[in-house]
Scaffold this motif. Sequence first.
Motif, PDB file in Angstrom:
ATOM      1  N   CYS A  47     -24.205 -11.042   0.055  1.00 29.20           N
ATOM      2  CA  CYS A  47     -24.735 -12.406  -0.036  1.00 29.20           C
ATOM      3  C   CYS A  47     -23.664 -13.467   0.150  1.00 29.20           C
ATOM      4  O   CYS A  47     -23.951 -14.594   0.538  1.00 29.20           O
ATOM      5  CB  CYS A  47     -25.454 -12.622  -1.355  1.00 29.20           C
ATOM      6  N   GLY A  48     -22.410 -13.133  -0.143  1.00 29.76           N
ATOM      7  CA  GLY A  48     -21.312 -14.062   0.041  1.00 29.76           C
ATOM      8  C   GLY A  48     -21.051 -15.010  -1.115  1.00 29.76           C
ATOM      9  O   GLY A  48     -20.161 -15.856  -1.031  1.00 29.76           O
ATOM     10  N   LEU A  49     -21.794 -14.886  -2.203  1.00 32.00           N
ATOM     11  CA  LEU A  49     -21.584 -15.788  -3.339  1.00 32.00           C
ATOM     12  C   LEU A  49     -20.186 -15.650  -3.930  1.00 32.00           C
ATOM     13  O   LEU A  49     -19.583 -16.647  -4.339  1.00 32.00           O
ATOM     14  CB  LEU A  49     -22.641 -15.554  -4.417  1.00 32.00           C
ATOM     15  N   CYS A  50     -19.653 -14.452  -3.948  1.00 35.27           N
ATOM     16  CA  CYS A  50     -18.307 -14.256  -4.505  1.00 35.27           C
ATOM     17  C   CYS A  50     -17.267 -15.029  -3.704  1.00 35.27           C
ATOM     18  O   CYS A  50     -16.348 -15.624  -4.270  1.00 35.27           O
ATOM     19  CB  CYS A  50     -17.955 -12.779  -4.566  1.00 35.27           C
ATOM     20  N   VAL A  51     -17.436 -15.047  -2.399  1.00 37.89           N
ATOM     21  CA  VAL A  51     -16.508 -15.776  -1.537  1.00 37.89           C
ATOM     22  C   VAL A  51     -16.619 -17.273  -1.802  1.00 37.89           C
ATOM     23  O   VAL A  51     -15.616 -17.981  -1.860  1.00 37.89           O
ATOM     24  CB  VAL A  51     -16.788 -15.464  -0.056  1.00 37.89           C
ATOM     25  N   GLU A  52     -17.833 -17.753  -1.982  1.00 39.11           N
ATOM     26  CA  GLU A  52     -18.060 -19.180  -2.213  1.00 39.11           C
ATOM     27  C   GLU A  52     -17.443 -19.669  -3.526  1.00 39.11           C
ATOM     28  O   GLU A  52     -16.920 -20.776  -3.585  1.00 39.11           O
ATOM     29  CB  GLU A  52     -19.552 -19.494  -2.209  1.00 39.11           C
ATOM     30  N   VAL A  53     -17.502 -18.861  -4.582  1.00 38.57           N
ATOM     31  CA  VAL A  53     -17.011 -19.322  -5.893  1.00 38.57           C
ATOM     32  C   VAL A  53     -15.538 -19.040  -6.134  1.00 38.57           C
ATOM     33  O   VAL A  53     -14.942 -19.621  -7.030  1.00 38.57           O
ATOM     34  CB  VAL A  53     -17.849 -18.733  -7.067  1.00 38.57           C
ATOM     35  N   CYS A  54     -14.933 -18.174  -5.333  1.00 39.27           N
ATOM     36  CA  CYS A  54     -13.526 -17.825  -5.536  1.00 39.27           C
ATOM     37  C   CYS A  54     -12.636 -19.028  -5.232  1.00 39.27           C
ATOM     38  O   CYS A  54     -12.730 -19.654  -4.191  1.00 39.27           O
ATOM     39  CB  CYS A  54     -13.134 -16.652  -4.651  1.00 39.27           C
ATOM     40  N   LYS A  55     -11.741 -19.339  -6.166  1.00 36.70           N
ATOM     41  CA  LYS A  55     -10.824 -20.477  -6.022  1.00 36.70           C
ATOM     42  C   LYS A  55      -9.436 -20.067  -5.515  1.00 36.70           C
ATOM     43  O   LYS A  55      -8.574 -20.911  -5.333  1.00 36.70           O
ATOM     44  CB  LYS A  55     -10.665 -21.188  -7.378  1.00 36.70           C
ATOM     45  N   VAL A  56      -9.228 -18.765  -5.286  1.00 34.94           N
ATOM     46  CA  VAL A  56      -7.914 -18.278  -4.869  1.00 34.94           C
ATOM     47  C   VAL A  56      -7.967 -17.881  -3.391  1.00 34.94           C
ATOM     48  O   VAL A  56      -8.674 -16.944  -3.024  1.00 34.94           O
ATOM     49  CB  VAL A  56      -7.474 -17.067  -5.722  1.00 34.94           C
ATOM     50  N   ASP A  57      -7.222 -18.607  -2.559  1.00 36.72           N
ATOM     51  CA  ASP A  57      -7.183 -18.280  -1.137  1.00 36.72           C
ATOM     52  C   ASP A  57      -6.682 -16.857  -0.935  1.00 36.72           C
ATOM     53  O   ASP A  57      -5.651 -16.475  -1.476  1.00 36.72           O
ATOM     54  CB  ASP A  57      -6.254 -19.242  -0.390  1.00 36.72           C
ATOM     55  N   GLY A  58      -7.425 -16.081  -0.171  1.00 37.33           N
ATOM     56  CA  GLY A  58      -7.015 -14.727   0.154  1.00 37.33           C
ATOM     57  C   GLY A  58      -7.353 -13.679  -0.880  1.00 37.33           C
ATOM     58  O   GLY A  58      -7.026 -12.516  -0.693  1.00 37.33           O
ATOM     59  N   ALA A  59      -8.010 -14.051  -1.965  1.00 36.95           N
ATOM     60  CA  ALA A  59      -8.328 -13.064  -2.999  1.00 36.95           C
ATOM     61  C   ALA A  59      -9.457 -12.134  -2.577  1.00 36.95           C
ATOM     62  O   ALA A  59      -9.512 -10.990  -3.018  1.00 36.95           O
ATOM     63  CB  ALA A  59      -8.680 -13.750  -4.312  1.00 36.95           C
ATOM     64  N   ILE A  60     -10.355 -12.631  -1.723  1.00 34.26           N
ATOM     65  CA  ILE A  60     -11.437 -11.776  -1.231  1.00 34.26           C
ATOM     66  C   ILE A  60     -11.293 -11.674   0.282  1.00 34.26           C
ATOM     67  O   ILE A  60     -11.346 -12.665   0.999  1.00 34.26           O
ATOM     68  CB  ILE A  60     -12.824 -12.338  -1.608  1.00 34.26           C
ATOM     69  N   ASN A  61     -11.071 -10.450   0.742  1.00 34.65           N
ATOM     70  CA  ASN A  61     -10.923 -10.176   2.165  1.00 34.65           C
ATOM     71  C   ASN A  61     -12.305  -9.863   2.737  1.00 34.65           C
ATOM     72  O   ASN A  61     -12.987  -8.964   2.257  1.00 34.65           O
ATOM     73  CB  ASN A  61      -9.973  -8.994   2.370  1.00 34.65           C
ATOM     74  N   VAL A  62     -12.704 -10.612   3.757  1.00 31.33           N
ATOM     75  CA  VAL A  62     -14.023 -10.439   4.359  1.00 31.33           C
ATOM     76  C   VAL A  62     -13.858  -9.948   5.789  1.00 31.33           C
ATOM     77  O   VAL A  62     -13.112 -10.527   6.575  1.00 31.33           O
ATOM     78  CB  VAL A  62     -14.810 -11.766   4.363  1.00 31.33           C
ATOM     79  N   VAL A  63     -14.557  -8.863   6.136  1.00 30.86           N
ATOM     80  CA  VAL A  63     -14.614  -8.385   7.508  1.00 30.86           C
ATOM     81  C   VAL A  63     -16.035  -8.628   7.990  1.00 30.86           C
ATOM     82  O   VAL A  63     -16.988  -8.148   7.379  1.00 30.86           O
ATOM     83  CB  VAL A  63     -14.263  -6.880   7.602  1.00 30.86           C
ATOM     84  N   TYR A  64     -16.172  -9.408   9.048  1.00 37.84           N
ATOM     85  CA  TYR A  64     -17.493  -9.706   9.603  1.00 37.84           C
ATOM     86  C   TYR A  64     -17.907  -8.631  10.592  1.00 37.84           C
ATOM     87  O   TYR A  64     -17.067  -7.940  11.168  1.00 37.84           O
ATOM     88  CB  TYR A  64     -17.477 -11.092  10.261  1.00 37.84           C
ATOM     89  N   LYS A  65     -19.208  -8.466  10.793  1.00 40.62           N
ATOM     90  CA  LYS A  65     -19.723  -7.400  11.651  1.00 40.62           C
ATOM     91  C   LYS A  65     -19.129  -7.443  13.048  1.00 40.62           C
ATOM     92  O   LYS A  65     -18.800  -6.413  13.615  1.00 40.62           O
ATOM     93  CB  LYS A  65     -21.247  -7.469  11.708  1.00 40.62           C
ATOM     94  N   ASP A  66     -18.969  -8.617  13.632  1.00 41.20           N
ATOM     95  CA  ASP A  66     -18.391  -8.726  14.970  1.00 41.20           C
ATOM     96  C   ASP A  66     -16.971  -8.186  15.010  1.00 41.20           C
ATOM     97  O   ASP A  66     -16.562  -7.519  15.956  1.00 41.20           O
ATOM     98  CB  ASP A  66     -18.390 -10.176  15.446  1.00 41.20           C
ATOM     99  N   GLU A  67     -16.180  -8.457  13.963  1.00 41.59           N
ATOM    100  CA  GLU A  67     -14.800  -7.960  13.885  1.00 41.59           C
ATOM    101  C   GLU A  67     -14.773  -6.448  13.724  1.00 41.59           C
ATOM    102  O   GLU A  67     -13.966  -5.770  14.315  1.00 41.59           O
ATOM    103  CB  GLU A  67     -14.065  -8.614  12.728  1.00 41.59           C
ATOM    104  N   ALA A  68     -15.671  -5.918  12.911  1.00 39.35           N
ATOM    105  CA  ALA A  68     -15.725  -4.469  12.673  1.00 39.35           C
ATOM    106  C   ALA A  68     -16.118  -3.742  13.951  1.00 39.35           C
ATOM    107  O   ALA A  68     -15.577  -2.683  14.263  1.00 39.35           O
ATOM    108  CB  ALA A  68     -16.700  -4.149  11.553  1.00 39.35           C
ATOM    109  N   ASP A  69     -17.058  -4.315  14.712  1.00 42.39           N
ATOM    110  CA  ASP A  69     -17.492  -3.697  15.959  1.00 42.39           C
ATOM    111  C   ASP A  69     -16.372  -3.645  17.000  1.00 42.39           C
ATOM    112  O   ASP A  69     -16.237  -2.694  17.745  1.00 42.39           O
ATOM    113  CB  ASP A  69     -18.693  -4.441  16.541  1.00 42.39           C
ATOM    114  N   SER A  70     -15.526  -4.678  17.032  1.00 46.23           N
ATOM    115  CA  SER A  70     -14.446  -4.743  18.016  1.00 46.23           C
ATOM    116  C   SER A  70     -13.323  -3.753  17.698  1.00 46.23           C
ATOM    117  O   SER A  70     -12.513  -3.439  18.549  1.00 46.23           O
ATOM    118  CB  SER A  70     -13.889  -6.157  18.125  1.00 46.23           C
ATOM    119  N   GLU A  71     -13.255  -3.256  16.466  1.00 48.06           N
ATOM    120  CA  GLU A  71     -12.237  -2.294  16.070  1.00 48.06           C
ATOM    121  C   GLU A  71     -12.594  -0.883  16.492  1.00 48.06           C
ATOM    122  O   GLU A  71     -11.753   0.006  16.479  1.00 48.06           O
ATOM    123  CB  GLU A  71     -12.002  -2.338  14.567  1.00 48.06           C
ATOM    124  N   ASP A  72     -13.832  -0.628  16.871  1.00 50.99           N
ATOM    125  CA  ASP A  72     -14.268   0.741  17.253  1.00 50.99           C
ATOM    126  C   ASP A  72     -13.732   1.175  18.585  1.00 50.99           C
ATOM    127  O   ASP A  72     -13.391   0.592  19.466  1.00 50.99           O
ATOM    128  CB  ASP A  72     -15.806   0.814  17.283  1.00 50.99           C
TER     129      ASP A  72
END
Length: 72
Positions: A47-72
């Motif tokens: 849902c992404g709520l954790c990313v929205e409320v986190c106040k520390v830059d870089g504390a939550i690493n997010v990989v988006y589907k487009d990025e994951a697909d390009s790594e294959d």
Amino acid sequence: MLLNIYLKTITEDCVGCTRCAKACPVDAIEGELKEVHEIDQDQCVQCGLCVEVCKVDGAINVVYKDEADSED
């Protein structure tokens, strides 16, 4: 709000404030106060709520589907 997220992880930058754990609608985030938290990927609904409320830059690493697909 679904964000096209493939995977989220909490990094060592986490200060253990518990904001993300409190915001998670499915209790997929665990951790003690002032310790690095962890996301249960099987429970996470991306849902992404954790990313929205986190106040520390870089504390939550997010990989988006487009990025994951390009790594294959």
